[in-house]
Design a protein around this motif. Structure first.
Motif, PDB file in Angstrom:
ATOM      1  N   GLU A  72       0.830  -1.208   0.000  1.00 30.87           N
ATOM      2  CA  GLU A  72       0.000   0.000   0.000  1.00 30.87           C
ATOM      3  C   GLU A  72       0.865   1.259   0.000  1.00 30.87           C
ATOM      4  O   GLU A  72       0.542   2.249  -0.663  1.00 30.87           O
ATOM      5  CB  GLU A  72      -0.922   0.008   1.223  1.00 30.87           C
ATOM      6  CG  GLU A  72      -2.009  -1.033   1.110  1.00 30.87           C
ATOM      7  CD  GLU A  72      -2.841  -1.153   2.379  1.00 30.87           C
ATOM      8  OE1 GLU A  72      -3.850  -1.858   2.341  1.00 30.87           O
ATOM      9  OE2 GLU A  72      -2.473  -0.535   3.409  1.00 30.87           O
ATOM     10  N   THR A  87       4.843  -1.988  -8.833  1.00 30.56           N
ATOM     11  CA  THR A  87       4.987  -2.418  -7.442  1.00 30.56           C
ATOM     12  C   THR A  87       5.318  -3.898  -7.387  1.00 30.56           C
ATOM     13  O   THR A  87       6.132  -4.344  -6.585  1.00 30.56           O
ATOM     14  CB  THR A  87       3.694  -2.130  -6.658  1.00 30.56           C
ATOM     15  OG1 THR A  87       3.444  -0.738  -6.694  1.00 30.56           O
ATOM     16  CG2 THR A  87       3.806  -2.598  -5.221  1.00 30.56           C
ATOM     17  N   SER A  89       3.690   1.587  -1.354  1.00 30.85           N
ATOM     18  CA  SER A  89       4.170   1.750  -2.729  1.00 30.85           C
ATOM     19  C   SER A  89       3.093   2.390  -3.600  1.00 30.85           C
ATOM     20  O   SER A  89       3.374   3.312  -4.374  1.00 30.85           O
ATOM     21  CB  SER A  89       4.566   0.384  -3.285  1.00 30.85           C
ATOM     22  OG  SER A  89       4.895   0.474  -4.641  1.00 30.85           O
ATOM     23  N   TRP A  90       1.854   1.939  -3.451  1.00 27.36           N
ATOM     24  CA  TRP A  90       0.773   2.516  -4.256  1.00 27.36           C
ATOM     25  C   TRP A  90       0.600   3.997  -3.952  1.00 27.36           C
ATOM     26  O   TRP A  90       0.428   4.816  -4.848  1.00 27.36           O
ATOM     27  CB  TRP A  90      -0.546   1.793  -3.985  1.00 27.36           C
ATOM     28  CG  TRP A  90      -0.574   0.362  -4.441  1.00 27.36           C
ATOM     29  CD1 TRP A  90       0.307  -0.238  -5.290  1.00 27.36           C
ATOM     30  CD2 TRP A  90      -1.519  -0.643  -4.069  1.00 27.36           C
ATOM     31  NE1 TRP A  90      -0.042  -1.558  -5.470  1.00 27.36           N
ATOM     32  CE2 TRP A  90      -1.152  -1.833  -4.736  1.00 27.36           C
ATOM     33  CE3 TRP A  90      -2.655  -0.656  -3.238  1.00 27.36           C
ATOM     34  CZ2 TRP A  90      -1.876  -3.015  -4.592  1.00 27.36           C
ATOM     35  CZ3 TRP A  90      -3.371  -1.833  -3.101  1.00 27.36           C
ATOM     36  CH2 TRP A  90      -2.987  -3.001  -3.765  1.00 27.36           C
ATOM     37  N   THR A  91       0.638   4.343  -2.658  1.00 25.59           N
ATOM     38  CA  THR A  91       0.426   5.757  -2.314  1.00 25.59           C
ATOM     39  C   THR A  91       1.600   6.621  -2.772  1.00 25.59           C
ATOM     40  O   THR A  91       1.479   7.837  -2.826  1.00 25.59           O
ATOM     41  CB  THR A  91       0.218   5.971  -0.798  1.00 25.59           C
ATOM     42  OG1 THR A  91       1.382   5.515  -0.125  1.00 25.59           O
ATOM     43  CG2 THR A  91      -1.000   5.246  -0.291  1.00 25.59           C
ATOM     44  N   LEU A  92       2.736   5.983  -3.068  1.00 25.36           N
ATOM     45  CA  LEU A  92       3.863   6.755  -3.592  1.00 25.36           C
ATOM     46  C   LEU A  92       3.762   6.897  -5.106  1.00 25.36           C
ATOM     47  O   LEU A  92       4.724   7.283  -5.772  1.00 25.36           O
ATOM     48  CB  LEU A  92       5.185   6.085  -3.204  1.00 25.36           C
ATOM     49  CG  LEU A  92       5.515   6.208  -1.721  1.00 25.36           C
ATOM     50  CD1 LEU A  92       6.647   5.276  -1.335  1.00 25.36           C
ATOM     51  CD2 LEU A  92       5.869   7.643  -1.366  1.00 25.36           C
ATOM     52  N   GLY A  93       2.586   6.561  -5.657  1.00 21.76           N
ATOM     53  CA  GLY A  93       2.337   6.795  -7.072  1.00 21.76           C
ATOM     54  C   GLY A  93       2.846   5.683  -7.977  1.00 21.76           C
ATOM     55  O   GLY A  93       2.818   5.819  -9.196  1.00 21.76           O
ATOM     56  N   VAL A  94       3.329   4.577  -7.385  1.00 24.41           N
ATOM     57  CA  VAL A  94       3.887   3.500  -8.196  1.00 24.41           C
ATOM     58  C   VAL A  94       2.755   2.532  -8.562  1.00 24.41           C
ATOM     59  O   VAL A  94       2.024   2.068  -7.686  1.00 24.41           O
ATOM     60  CB  VAL A  94       5.008   2.783  -7.419  1.00 24.41           C
ATOM     61  CG1 VAL A  94       5.553   1.617  -8.216  1.00 24.41           C
ATOM     62  CG2 VAL A  94       6.118   3.771  -7.093  1.00 24.41           C
ATOM     63  N   SER A  95       2.607   2.244  -9.853  1.00 25.73           N
ATOM     64  CA  SER A  95       1.484   1.432 -10.329  1.00 25.73           C
ATOM     65  C   SER A  95       1.542   0.022  -9.760  1.00 25.73           C
ATOM     66  O   SER A  95       2.568  -0.403  -9.229  1.00 25.73           O
ATOM     67  CB  SER A  95       1.496   1.361 -11.849  1.00 25.73           C
ATOM     68  OG  SER A  95       2.556   0.522 -12.266  1.00 25.73           O
ATOM     69  N   ARG A  96       0.424  -0.694  -9.894  1.00 22.22           N
ATOM     70  CA  ARG A  96       0.374  -2.053  -9.356  1.00 22.22           C
ATOM     71  C   ARG A  96       1.400  -2.956 -10.034  1.00 22.22           C
ATOM     72  O   ARG A  96       2.061  -3.761  -9.381  1.00 22.22           O
ATOM     73  CB  ARG A  96      -1.029  -2.633  -9.549  1.00 22.22           C
ATOM     74  CG  ARG A  96      -1.998  -2.023  -8.576  1.00 22.22           C
ATOM     75  CD  ARG A  96      -3.399  -2.523  -8.741  1.00 22.22           C
ATOM     76  NE  ARG A  96      -4.241  -1.840  -7.779  1.00 22.22           N
ATOM     77  CZ  ARG A  96      -4.915  -2.447  -6.809  1.00 22.22           C
ATOM     78  NH1 ARG A  96      -4.884  -3.742  -6.702  1.00 22.22           N
ATOM     79  NH2 ARG A  96      -5.629  -1.750  -5.950  1.00 22.22           N
ATOM     80  N   LYS A 100       9.007  -4.131  -8.510  1.00 24.31           N
ATOM     81  CA  LYS A 100       9.952  -3.363  -7.711  1.00 24.31           C
ATOM     82  C   LYS A 100       9.991  -3.809  -6.256  1.00 24.31           C
ATOM     83  O   LYS A 100      10.997  -3.652  -5.574  1.00 24.31           O
ATOM     84  CB  LYS A 100       9.510  -1.889  -7.735  1.00 24.31           C
ATOM     85  CG  LYS A 100      10.543  -0.939  -8.309  1.00 24.31           C
ATOM     86  CD  LYS A 100       9.964   0.457  -8.390  1.00 24.31           C
ATOM     87  CE  LYS A 100      10.912   1.456  -7.796  1.00 24.31           C
ATOM     88  NZ  LYS A 100      10.593   2.832  -8.153  1.00 24.31           N
TER      89      LYS A 100
END
Lengths: 366, 224
Positions: free
Chosen positions: B119, B131, B121-128, B134
């Motif tokens: 989560e 993520t 990672s998602w809130t840092l703008g990184v797509s699913r 990475k």
């Protein structure tokens, strides 16, 4: 920001939160409530990590959620910085790697520059190559914050930002966090169950209980003028007034509140602006002229109002500032308490809580 | 020792585990992350080869890819010859047969990735998708390697499915285990023993590698 959401979980209470709050850049909005009240769920809905069944969330001109129109913006598209309760730092990345993680859109040079900028702002120089597990709790908190702000979010969402820290660190970082949030000039929404934290950090405060928003206002307003008995019970602190420490030695501080001097346990320096907080159940009422007691504070005042709480009675007293006491009905009768009657309010020094507030809070004029 | 059979088996096992890597990772991600209430239906289908006798599985695959099925007809019209009793047919069958040995370790590993990290990672703008590569894969390396190695080893030793779908064609579908069976049928125990020892050595070596890497007992099925 306008929030109106319903979210239910099987077998648990339903979140049904509604509030509107303007978020001018450095505004800190506190979501306050006991644990299990649904504050974290509301914050997760703001972040886009939970999907409410019904409702709308608009932030500035952007619609983040509108179930009627089928709009559900994923967290990636909300331009937020979110900090989870235990920070959720990536164990696979160094401190610098954590901060650079969301900066994929920048060139390598720009990314490097931004990482250094944020490291400097949060005083994390020298630890950038360490792994999160090698850091102290306070450092981890700053890395999490650094990572959240690195992308220049428009709104910061912090879930219990200080609760993972031990108590001495927590009270130290409380002031630093407030200074930083103001310095960043990004509005933020902060979840906390700690009333001292709410007072120290917040500009606005929404009280959440059993999934609903009960009251929203400045922290001092909400604490000292709860809308109803439910809010009063949730916040638990009835008297919150502004004061200034005029003397401090040997762990005892003298605070001036509206011309009255109070003795409190505190280590803050003299001259500090503070919120003076007193719980109504810690206030003992005595008849005028009673003998000496061990309580350090004896405030002479007049009863302003008496209101029933069942077996107990809340007595509002005017003693230069307005003070609340909760006593039993029999004590009320023995002391012949009624509006206009003179009374002495005795408060132990340990029951006078001082919450320091960093940025130039106005001196009290009462 | 029948080197042709060994080479064929190694090729089959390598290709099977590589295909399972490509198919298994997204499938395991879905199994681990989906909140769909009927997910258990798919989970059970994936696990089916674990309990089904290989002959039963082989029989159904044979029927499904045979010249009378739509799938078989489609394949024949595409390449000009039917799928059963070819290397490609064997590959398809091996893939289904070894599916749980790849997907379950993958899914177990993904289940153990803390959701709050994902989560974050998602809130840092990184797509699913980003993520996944990475963050989730680096945190699940051990499980991914375990799945790869187990599906490889499992394909190396398959017998019933091969017999049903592939038959026994030298250089095309005769794998090591079929070869051992043939040798025993021909009462050539010395030849069977050598090949069997080879298979034993490879299987043991593979498991040693997996255990040494994980250093703890792995679960075949997600623990949560």
């Amino acid at each position: 920001m306008i929030v109106d959401i319903t979210k239910s979980f099987p077998g648990r209470m339903t979140i049904d939160a509604r509030f509107a709050q303007t978020l001018e850049p450095p505004t800190v909005l506190i979501l306050f409530g006991p644990s299990g009240a649904g504050k974290t769920t509301v914050l997760r809905c703001l972040a886009g990590l939970e999907s409410p069944e019904r409702g709308r969330i608009t932030c500035w001109e952007d619609t983040w959620l509108d179930t009627a129109a089928g709009v559900r913006l994923p967290p990636q598209q909300r331009a937020i910085g979110y900090m989870a309760q235990e920070y959720a730092l990536f164990p696979t990345h160094s401190v610098a790697g954590n901060i650079a993680y969301g900066l994929g859109a920048l060139t390598a040079d720009e990314r490097q520059r931004r990482v250094v900028e944020v490291l400097t702002l949060l005083q994390l120089q020298g630890v950038e190559h360490l792994r999160p597990a090698q850091l102290s709790g306070g450092q981890q908190q700053r890395v999490a914050l650094a990572r959240a702000i690195a992308r220049h979010p428009r709104l910061l969402l912090l879930d219990e930002p200080l609760s993972a820290l031990d108590v001495p660190t927590r009270s130290k970082l409380r002031g630093e966090l407030r200074t930083l949030l103001k310095q960043l000039a990004i509005p933020s929404v902060v979840v906390t169950h700690d009333w001292e934290e709410a007072l120290a950090l917040g500009d606005q405060m929404a009280v959440i209980h059993e999934g609903r928003v009960l009251q929203i206002g400045t922290p001092q307003e909400v604490f000292s003028r709860p809308l109803n008995a439910e809010v009063a019970r949730v916040v638990g602190v009835e008297t919150v007034v502004q004061g200034r420490i005029i003397e401090s030695s040997n762990g005892l501080a003298t605070v001036e509140v509206a011309g009255t001097k109070l003795v409190a346990l505190a280590t803050e320096e003299s001259g500090s602006a503070v919120f003076v907080c007193i719980r109504a159940e810690d206030v003992v009422l005595e008849a005028v002229g009673a003998g000496a007691t061990s309580a350090r504070n004896h405030l002479v005042g007049k009863v302003r109002e008496v209101s029933s709480l069942g077996a107990l009675v809340r007595v509002g007293i005017d003693s230069g500032f307005s003070l609340s006491a909760i006593v039993t009905r029999s004590a009320l009768d023995d002391l012949h308490l009624a509006p206009g009657v003179a009374v002495v309010a005795a408060i132990k020094a340990g029951a006078v809580h001082l919450v320091p507030r960093r940025d130039g809070m106005a001196t009290v004029t009462a | 020792m029948n080197w042709i059979a060994i080479a064929l088996t190694l090729k089959l096992a390598t290709l099977t585990s590589l295909i399972l890597l490509v198919i298994g990772l997204p499938l395991a991600y879905w199994l681990s992350f989906s909140r769909w209430r009927w997910k258990f239906l798919i989970e059970s289908v994936v696990a089916l080869p674990l309990v089904l006798p290989p002959t039963v599985l082989g029989f159904y695959i044979l029927v499904a890819i045979g010249p009378h099925s739509p799938l078989g007809r489609f394949y024949t019209s595409l390449v000009g010859h039917p799928l059963p009793f070819t290397f490609e047919g064997l590959l398809f069958a091996s893939m289904l047969y070894s599916l749980p040995f790849a997907v379950q370790p993958f899914a177990t590993a993904f289940d153990q990735v803390e959701r709050r990290l994902v989560e974050a990672s998602w809130t840092l703008g990184v797509s699913r998708v980003k993520t996944f590569f990475k963050l989730i894969i680096p945190l699940s390396v051990a499980g991914v390697v375990t799945g790869l190695v187990l599906s490889f080893a499992h394909t190396m030793g398959e017998f019933g499915v091969v017999l049903m779908v592939g038959g026994n064609i030298e250089g095309e579908t005769r794998t090591v285990s079929i070869d051992i069976y043939d040798e025993v049928q021909a009462l050539n125990y010395a030849g069977a023993a050598k090949t069997a020892l080879f298979l034993l050595a490879i299987s043991y070596g593979v498991l040693l590698a997996v255990y040494a890497m994980n250093r703890k007992v792995w679960a075949l099925w997600p623990q949560k």
